[in-house]
Design a protein around this motif. Structure first.
Motif, PDB file in Angstrom:
ATOM      1  N   ALA A 163       0.838  -7.274  12.776  1.00 24.87           N
ATOM      2  CA  ALA A 163      -0.572  -7.184  12.394  1.00 24.87           C
ATOM      3  C   ALA A 163      -0.847  -5.908  11.604  1.00 24.87           C
ATOM      4  O   ALA A 163      -1.588  -5.927  10.610  1.00 24.87           O
ATOM      5  CB  ALA A 163      -1.456  -7.238  13.639  1.00 24.87           C
ATOM      6  N   ALA A 164      -0.257  -4.786  12.031  1.00 22.86           N
ATOM      7  CA  ALA A 164      -0.468  -3.520  11.327  1.00 22.86           C
ATOM      8  C   ALA A 164       0.094  -3.580   9.915  1.00 22.86           C
ATOM      9  O   ALA A 164      -0.529  -3.100   8.959  1.00 22.86           O
ATOM     10  CB  ALA A 164       0.176  -2.378  12.105  1.00 22.86           C
ATOM     11  N   LEU A 165       1.270  -4.176   9.769  1.00 23.15           N
ATOM     12  CA  LEU A 165       1.869  -4.293   8.441  1.00 23.15           C
ATOM     13  C   LEU A 165       1.078  -5.249   7.556  1.00 23.15           C
ATOM     14  O   LEU A 165       0.908  -5.003   6.357  1.00 23.15           O
ATOM     15  CB  LEU A 165       3.317  -4.760   8.567  1.00 23.15           C
ATOM     16  CG  LEU A 165       4.290  -3.731   9.156  1.00 23.15           C
ATOM     17  CD1 LEU A 165       5.636  -4.379   9.454  1.00 23.15           C
ATOM     18  CD2 LEU A 165       4.467  -2.551   8.210  1.00 23.15           C
ATOM     19  N   ALA A 166       0.575  -6.335   8.137  1.00 18.17           N
ATOM     20  CA  ALA A 166      -0.220  -7.286   7.357  1.00 18.17           C
ATOM     21  C   ALA A 166      -1.522  -6.650   6.895  1.00 18.17           C
ATOM     22  O   ALA A 166      -1.953  -6.844   5.745  1.00 18.17           O
ATOM     23  CB  ALA A 166      -0.503  -8.534   8.190  1.00 18.17           C
ATOM     24  N   ASP A 167      -2.150  -5.882   7.768  1.00 15.35           N
ATOM     25  CA  ASP A 167      -3.395  -5.201   7.399  1.00 15.35           C
ATOM     26  C   ASP A 167      -3.146  -4.192   6.281  1.00 15.35           C
ATOM     27  O   ASP A 167      -3.935  -4.102   5.329  1.00 15.35           O
ATOM     28  CB  ASP A 167      -3.981  -4.502   8.624  1.00 15.35           C
ATOM     29  CG  ASP A 167      -5.289  -3.799   8.308  1.00 15.35           C
ATOM     30  OD1 ASP A 167      -6.278  -4.484   7.995  1.00 15.35           O
ATOM     31  OD2 ASP A 167      -5.317  -2.549   8.362  1.00 15.35           O
ATOM     32  N   ALA A 168      -2.045  -3.445   6.387  1.00 17.41           N
ATOM     33  CA  ALA A 168      -1.709  -2.478   5.340  1.00 17.41           C
ATOM     34  C   ALA A 168      -1.434  -3.186   4.019  1.00 17.41           C
ATOM     35  O   ALA A 168      -1.868  -2.736   2.954  1.00 17.41           O
ATOM     36  CB  ALA A 168      -0.500  -1.654   5.765  1.00 17.41           C
ATOM     37  N   HIS A 169      -0.728  -4.304   4.084  1.00 18.58           N
ATOM     38  CA  HIS A 169      -0.432  -5.065   2.866  1.00 18.58           C
ATOM     39  C   HIS A 169      -1.714  -5.561   2.209  1.00 18.58           C
ATOM     40  O   HIS A 169      -1.897  -5.437   0.984  1.00 18.58           O
ATOM     41  CB  HIS A 169       0.482  -6.243   3.200  1.00 18.58           C
ATOM     42  CG  HIS A 169       0.781  -7.127   2.028  1.00 18.58           C
ATOM     43  ND1 HIS A 169       0.021  -8.244   1.725  1.00 18.58           N
ATOM     44  CD2 HIS A 169       1.733  -7.050   1.064  1.00 18.58           C
ATOM     45  CE1 HIS A 169       0.498  -8.810   0.641  1.00 18.58           C
ATOM     46  NE2 HIS A 169       1.539  -8.113   0.223  1.00 18.58           N
ATOM     47  N   ASP A 170      -2.624  -6.102   3.002  1.00 20.20           N
ATOM     48  CA  ASP A 170      -3.881  -6.623   2.454  1.00 20.20           C
ATOM     49  C   ASP A 170      -4.710  -5.502   1.824  1.00 20.20           C
ATOM     50  O   ASP A 170      -5.315  -5.682   0.759  1.00 20.20           O
ATOM     51  CB  ASP A 170      -4.685  -7.319   3.551  1.00 20.20           C
ATOM     52  CG  ASP A 170      -4.034  -8.614   4.027  1.00 20.20           C
ATOM     53  OD1 ASP A 170      -3.108  -9.097   3.351  1.00 20.20           O
ATOM     54  OD2 ASP A 170      -4.451  -9.125   5.085  1.00 20.20           O
ATOM     55  N   THR A 171      -4.745  -4.354   2.485  1.00 15.64           N
ATOM     56  CA  THR A 171      -5.486  -3.213   1.941  1.00 15.64           C
ATOM     57  C   THR A 171      -4.881  -2.764   0.621  1.00 15.64           C
ATOM     58  O   THR A 171      -5.598  -2.491  -0.355  1.00 15.64           O
ATOM     59  CB  THR A 171      -5.484  -2.047   2.945  1.00 15.64           C
ATOM     60  OG1 THR A 171      -6.138  -2.454   4.146  1.00 15.64           O
ATOM     61  CG2 THR A 171      -6.198  -0.828   2.370  1.00 15.64           C
ATOM     62  N   LEU A 172      -3.569  -2.701   0.578  1.00 13.89           N
ATOM     63  CA  LEU A 172      -2.886  -2.252  -0.634  1.00 13.89           C
ATOM     64  C   LEU A 172      -3.147  -3.211  -1.797  1.00 13.89           C
ATOM     65  O   LEU A 172      -3.431  -2.776  -2.923  1.00 13.89           O
ATOM     66  CB  LEU A 172      -1.388  -2.144  -0.351  1.00 13.89           C
ATOM     67  CG  LEU A 172      -0.541  -1.381  -1.357  1.00 13.89           C
ATOM     68  CD1 LEU A 172      -0.984   0.070  -1.454  1.00 13.89           C
ATOM     69  CD2 LEU A 172       0.929  -1.451  -0.951  1.00 13.89           C
ATOM     70  N   VAL A 173      -3.070  -4.497  -1.530  1.00 15.58           N
ATOM     71  CA  VAL A 173      -3.338  -5.487  -2.580  1.00 15.58           C
ATOM     72  C   VAL A 173      -4.771  -5.345  -3.091  1.00 15.58           C
ATOM     73  O   VAL A 173      -5.023  -5.370  -4.306  1.00 15.58           O
ATOM     74  CB  VAL A 173      -3.083  -6.912  -2.047  1.00 15.58           C
ATOM     75  CG1 VAL A 173      -3.614  -7.959  -3.020  1.00 15.58           C
ATOM     76  CG2 VAL A 173      -1.592  -7.129  -1.804  1.00 15.58           C
ATOM     77  N   ARG A 174      -5.705  -5.179  -2.171  1.00 16.32           N
ATOM     78  CA  ARG A 174      -7.115  -5.054  -2.566  1.00 16.32           C
ATOM     79  C   ARG A 174      -7.348  -3.791  -3.386  1.00 16.32           C
ATOM     80  O   ARG A 174      -8.006  -3.822  -4.425  1.00 16.32           O
ATOM     81  CB  ARG A 174      -7.992  -5.045  -1.316  1.00 16.32           C
ATOM     82  CG  ARG A 174      -9.486  -5.095  -1.629  1.00 16.32           C
ATOM     83  CD  ARG A 174     -10.337  -5.116  -0.378  1.00 16.32           C
ATOM     84  NE  ARG A 174     -10.414  -3.814   0.284  1.00 16.32           N
ATOM     85  CZ  ARG A 174      -9.843  -3.533   1.450  1.00 16.32           C
ATOM     86  NH1 ARG A 174      -9.138  -4.449   2.102  1.00 16.32           N
ATOM     87  NH2 ARG A 174      -9.968  -2.322   1.984  1.00 16.32           N
ATOM     88  N   TRP A 175      -6.797  -2.672  -2.929  1.00 15.90           N
ATOM     89  CA  TRP A 175      -7.005  -1.409  -3.636  1.00 15.90           C
ATOM     90  C   TRP A 175      -6.339  -1.414  -5.005  1.00 15.90           C
ATOM     91  O   TRP A 175      -6.909  -0.921  -5.981  1.00 15.90           O
ATOM     92  CB  TRP A 175      -6.481  -0.252  -2.786  1.00 15.90           C
ATOM     93  CG  TRP A 175      -7.434   0.149  -1.694  1.00 15.90           C
ATOM     94  CD1 TRP A 175      -8.680  -0.365  -1.461  1.00 15.90           C
ATOM     95  CD2 TRP A 175      -7.227   1.149  -0.700  1.00 15.90           C
ATOM     96  NE1 TRP A 175      -9.262   0.254  -0.379  1.00 15.90           N
ATOM     97  CE2 TRP A 175      -8.395   1.185   0.110  1.00 15.90           C
ATOM     98  CE3 TRP A 175      -6.178   2.009  -0.403  1.00 15.90           C
ATOM     99  CZ2 TRP A 175      -8.525   2.063   1.187  1.00 15.90           C
ATOM    100  CZ3 TRP A 175      -6.301   2.881   0.672  1.00 15.90           C
ATOM    101  CH2 TRP A 175      -7.466   2.907   1.454  1.00 15.90           C
TER     102      TRP A 175
END
Length: 252
Positions: A163-175
């Motif tokens: 979950a932590a890695l998925a959240d980081a990935h989603d944030t990175l894609v958005r930013w």
């Protein structure tokens, strides 16, 4: 984010780091900007070792942003190839071999980045709490892993799960998508209070969650020009090393 008066916005201009020997903050670099040595002690290869290298990398970047010359060393005899490969994947800049640098270069300050409860070399010790990995980090996007490791203060144990890695990935894609879009707008300067908030965070014992919090505020702050958002993210990325300009030329 409350605005600050001009002079006070820049009142804090020295990176302060908690010395694990005393629990008290110390200046990470001498006032005269002499050479500072940052030495990473990983004690083997695991995700905590990568976190140690990342903290050392952040120290180097923060000191260089403040105009301090830095000498970065890796003091480890075991699994150097794995450590260096893992560090490179995370965008951590190369370290010299500490075993070949016993004589030193007349540095004015030495900062040892160590495991919490681990090695106890002479000099200022920057302790890094462990990472408890439930997800295989070698299967994660390296940039997302870097962001996940930045999400907690270095003194706080980190639970690294799917979950932590998925959240980081989603944030990175958005930013990254947002930065690519903002780059198409006219450039605008970083507001003084935003720049001050960023520096106040990273100069406070490398408060990376604080830096990320400023970016989250900037992302949606009303009345902030997109050109200023772009410049803010580009400036912060000099420290974060997340390649936030990755999607330039290909906005979502």
């Amino acid at each position: 984010m409350a605005a600050q008066d001009g002079p006070s916005a820049y009142a804090r201009s020295v990176l302060r780091i908690i010395d694990a020997r005393t629990g008290e903050p110390v200046d990470a670099a001498p006032a005269r900007r002499g050479l500072t040595r940052v030495e990473a002690h990983t004690e083997g290869f695991d995700v905590t070792a990568l976190r140690i290298l990342l903290v050392a990398d952040l120290l180097v970047r923060a000191l260089e942003l403040g105009g301090t010359p830095v000498w970065a060393l890796l003091d480890e005899e075991r699994q150097q190839a794995e450590l260096r490969a893992g560090a490179a994947a995370l965008g951590i800049r190369p370290f010299e071999d500490g075993r070949d640098a016993a004589s030193g270069l007349g540095e004015a300050q030495v900062l040892h980045v160590v495991r919490e409860g681990g090695a106890e070399p002479d000099g200022v010790r920057v302790a890094v709490a462990p990472v408890h990995a439930e997800a295989p980090p070698d299967e994660a996007d390296p940039a997302a892993l870097r962001l996940a490791l930045l999400s907690r203060r270095r003194s706080v144990p980190l639970q690294l799960d799917t979950a932590a890695l998925a959240d980081a990935h989603d944030t990175l894609v958005r930013w990254r998508g947002a930065v690519a879009t903002w780059a198409q707008r006219p450039s605008r300067p970083i507001p003084d209070e935003v720049r001050a908030e960023l520096r106040t965070a990273w100069e406070d014992d490398l408060d990376m969650p604080g830096v990320l919090g400023v970016l989250r505020w900037v992302e949606t702050a009303p009345d902030l020009p997109d050109g200023a958002r772009f410049e803010t993210y580009a400036y912060a990325d000099r420290l974060l090393g997340l390649d936030l300009a990755h999607d330039l030329g290909n906005p979502s």
